[in-house]
Design a protein around this motif. Structure first.
Motif, PDB file in Angstrom:
ATOM      1  N   ALA A   1      55.655  20.597 -39.498  1.00 17.95           N
ATOM      2  CA  ALA A   1      56.343  21.722 -38.878  1.00 17.95           C
ATOM      3  C   ALA A   1      55.376  22.820 -38.439  1.00 17.95           C
ATOM      4  N   LEU A   2      54.505  23.236 -39.343  1.00 23.24           N
ATOM      5  CA  LEU A   2      53.652  24.392 -39.028  1.00 23.24           C
ATOM      6  C   LEU A   2      52.762  24.111 -37.831  1.00 23.24           C
TER       7      LEU A   2
ATOM      8  N   LYS B   1      61.062   9.098 -43.564  1.00 26.51           N
ATOM      9  CA  LYS B   1      60.041   8.128 -43.962  1.00 26.51           C
ATOM     10  C   LYS B   1      59.366   8.543 -45.251  1.00 26.51           C
ATOM     11  N   GLY B   2      59.829   9.610 -45.871  1.00 24.05           N
ATOM     12  CA  GLY B   2      59.381   9.938 -47.218  1.00 24.05           C
ATOM     13  C   GLY B   2      58.244  10.922 -47.329  1.00 24.05           C
TER      14      GLY B   2
ATOM     15  N   VAL C   1      61.106  16.196 -37.508  1.00 22.47           N
ATOM     16  CA  VAL C   1      61.064  16.642 -38.902  1.00 22.47           C
ATOM     17  C   VAL C   1      62.005  15.776 -39.737  1.00 22.47           C
ATOM     18  N   ARG C   2      63.179  15.468 -39.143  1.00 25.83           N
ATOM     19  CA  ARG C   2      64.125  14.593 -39.838  1.00 25.83           C
ATOM     20  C   ARG C   2      63.495  13.211 -40.049  1.00 25.83           C
TER      21      ARG C   2
ATOM     22  N   ARG D   1      56.117  19.632 -48.965  1.00 22.16           N
ATOM     23  CA  ARG D   1      54.957  20.413 -48.567  1.00 22.16           C
ATOM     24  C   ARG D   1      54.328  19.823 -47.307  1.00 22.16           C
ATOM     25  N   GLY D   2      54.285  18.502 -47.240  1.00 24.49           N
ATOM     26  CA  GLY D   2      53.726  17.832 -46.071  1.00 24.49           C
ATOM     27  C   GLY D   2      54.528  18.165 -44.826  1.00 24.49           C
TER      28      GLY D   2
END
Lengths: 313, 301
Positions: free
Chosen positions: A231-232, A219-220, A213-214, A224-225
């Motif tokens: 994550a989801l 990488k920008g 996630v980090r 929401r993405g």
């Protein structure tokens, strides 16, 4: 992949067999003569004899179990003591309202609970997080029928936004059908939402602290993405597991919700059967719902491979 | 021997307190501060237990006394929660109903924990039993618990004792699974292996090493079982498959108020509030205990 699916589907057969054996042997767990108990206190000896013969209680356990399984496999759940109609026929008559109720509840719960859990995890400690947690604790503590009465009283009787009680078949139009079912669905769905929102929040909190996630953030990828894609998707397995397990609460709750909102579904059929001491109907409904529950969890297991290709058995 | 300081010795001036002195908290306040959910849940539950015990002394009248002339009265000074369709005082019925709910909740928690613990220990230690027992438990868990209880109640007849049995049977597999899981993971630990290697007998291993470690998750599980058993009792009574109608229980009061809920909502309202608060209290207690007893679990759920 294909072999895995086949193996997983075959693995449900023994589970269903055990469920069938358990549901069947319930009759014998009760102390005393089951026919006398089912007939009730005011039954005449002829009534008891009638029940004994119609349930096949005059035959030995294994013989009866064998012929019962044979019948169930052929779609025959026996006959109602009260109406003398086949149980499958009675279930078929009442299945539409229950399926409708459960479908709307399922869609509603998923559409509300998953985003709520995601946002609660994202804004951990904020008011929305607190709101989600309070809601979920309340959802576990207030019985389904109480929520049902409150909703029916406020939105049905007082505000008159929706019909208070009753059911309109879907063949008479989608909107009346939906109007009748929206309050029952919310009442029934609250505990389910509580369950899903809690698990979603907890799993998301864990996933959001992961390295990937980090990396995504670095990488920008937009917020929401990150939340809904990176994550989801990785939090999906525990969430769909709880969706499958929680389905039992949905089934149990439907029985009560239908009584509150006077929906003529399988729940009403069960409650009527209890009052009439119509055991074959109760047995048939319990067996059918248990099979549905096993199948839902089979579906959940198969979904695992979709969300997490690492899972293979 | 004393040393005298030179008179020109520059002693450090007495500093004003930079930090305010730590607030002195009593033991109770400390506990409330550390475990707020346990404190709130426990206090609420204590009040409800007190109501159950003191029900006859809380200005109640006979909860089964019928008075047809005074039926369906709205809440007033005389009838605090109103009267039902047979003229019975709902306040008294709700107060006495506390007993049924708590008795069922505690009894189911105790019975299913004890039986589940036994089955779980057997399955965890006896490999031949494990497969068979756990398949049966899986099968039981595949039957939605309320439906299983309904079917059982239809067969064994309405009584408080049977309600406890019916709900316990549905809850036992959950405890058995939990205990078996703990046993299997504990058996891998070095200290258990050491005990086995040094020739300790199985009963002693269970008593010394396994049980103490099972207790924490078991207590937490029992709390949640207690909460769900109270909900289940109310649900069963509500649909007419639970406590016999002669006994005032919250589910029965609501069940009797069902026909009149549109015109006399207070009949359903008061037992509903008490039931929800009681279940909430037990759930809060369970949440708090879980966090206090096992900090690792707190993060998971």
């Amino acid at each position: 992949m294909f072999a895995y699916i086949i193996r997983r589907v075959l693995a449900t057969v023994p589970v269903m067999a055990i469920v069938a054996l358990l549901v069947f042997s319930l009759l014998y767990i009760a102390p005393g003569d089951p026919a006398t108990i089912i007939a009730g206190d005011q039954a005449s000896p002829a009534d008891i004899e009638h029940i004994r013969v119609s349930l096949g209680l005059d035959r030995p356990f294994l013989v009866r179990f064998g012929s019962w399984v044979w019948d169930v496999v052929h779609g025959d759940l026996g006959k109602s003591i009260f109406t003398n109609l086949p149980v499958t026929h009675m279930i078929a008559q009442r299945i539409e309202p229950t399926v409708s109720l459960m479908l709307i509840t399922l869609v509603l719960s998923l559409a509300l609970a998953i985003p709520l859990g995601v946002v609660a995890a994202w804004k951990q400690g904020s008011w929305i997080d607190r709101f989600a947690m309070v809601l979920s604790t309340a959802g576990f503590s207030v019985p389904v029928f109480v929520i049902g009465y409150v909703l029916a009283y406020v939105f049905g009787l007082t505000l008159e936004w929706v019909p208070v009680q009753g059911y309109t078949p879907i063949s008479e139009g989608i909107w009346p059908w939906f109007q009748n079912l929206i309050m029952p669905s919310i009442a029934l769905g609250l505990i389910y939402m509580a369950l899903i929102a809690r698990i979603t929040r907890a799993t998301m909190l864990e996933v959001l602290s992961q390295d990937y996630v980090r990396t995504a953030r670095a990488k920008g990828v937009g917020q929401r993405g990150i939340l809904f894609v990176h994550a989801l998707k990785n939090a999906a397995v525990p969430i769909i597991t709880i969706i499958g397990i929680g389905f039992a609460a949905l089934i149990g709750g439907a029985v009560v919700t239908e009584s509150v909102f006077a929906i003529p579904g399988l729940g009403r059929l069960t409650v009527d059967a209890i009052l009439r001491r119509d055991y074959p109907v109760i047995q048939g409904v319990v067996l059918m719902f248990s099979f549905v529950y096993v199948l839902v969890n089979l579906g959940v297991d198969l979904l695992y491979t979709l969300f997490d290709p690492r899972i293979r058995y | 021997m004393s040393t005298t300081l030179p008179s020109d010795y520059a002693a450090a001036p007495v500093l004003a307190d930079v930090l305010p002195p730590a607030k002195k908290r009593g033991r109770v306040a400390m506990f409330v501060h550390r475990y707020p959910t346990i404190a709130i849940g426990g206090a609420l539950l204590a009040v409800i237990v007190a109501i159950a015990i003191l029900a006859p002394y809380l200005w109640t009248v006979d909860p089964t006394a019928i008075a047809p002339a005074k039926r369906t009265r709205a809440p007033s000074e005389l009838y605090w929660f109103g009267t039902d369709m047979l003229g019975r005082d709902i306040y008294s019925r709700v107060m006495f109903g506390t007993r049924v709910s708590l008795a069922v909740g505690f009894a189911v928690a105790a019975v299913s924990s004890a039986v589940g613990l036994f089955i779980g220990l057997c399955a965890g230690f006896v490999r031949i039993l494990d497969t068979v027992v756990m398949r049966v438990m899986d099968g039981l868990m595949s039957i939605p618990s309320i439906l299983l209880a309904i079917a059982l109640m239809a067969l064994i007849g309405a009584s408080v004792q049977n309600v406890v049995i019916a709900i316990s049977i549905a809850e036992i597999p959950r405890v058995a699974r939990l205990v078996r899981g703990v046993v299997l993971s504990l058996r891998e630990h070095a200290y258990v292996e050491a005990a086995i290697a040094s020739g300790t007998r199985v009963p002693k291993i269970i008593w010394r090493h396994i049980l103490p470690n099972t207790l924490a998750p078991l207590i937490v599980q029992a709390t949640f079982i207690c909460a769900s058993a109270m909900l289940a009792e109310a649900t069963l009574s509500f649909i007419g498959a639970g406590t016999p109608p002669t006994i005032p229980s919250w589910g029965n009061i609501m069940s009797e108020g069902r026909a009149l809920w549109q015109v006399k909502p207070f009949i359903v309202f008061f037992p509903a509030v008490f039931l929800s608060l009681t279940v909430l209290a037990v759930n809060l207690l369970g949440d708090g205990l879980r966090d206090a007893l096992d900090p690792r679990l707190a993060k998971r759920i």
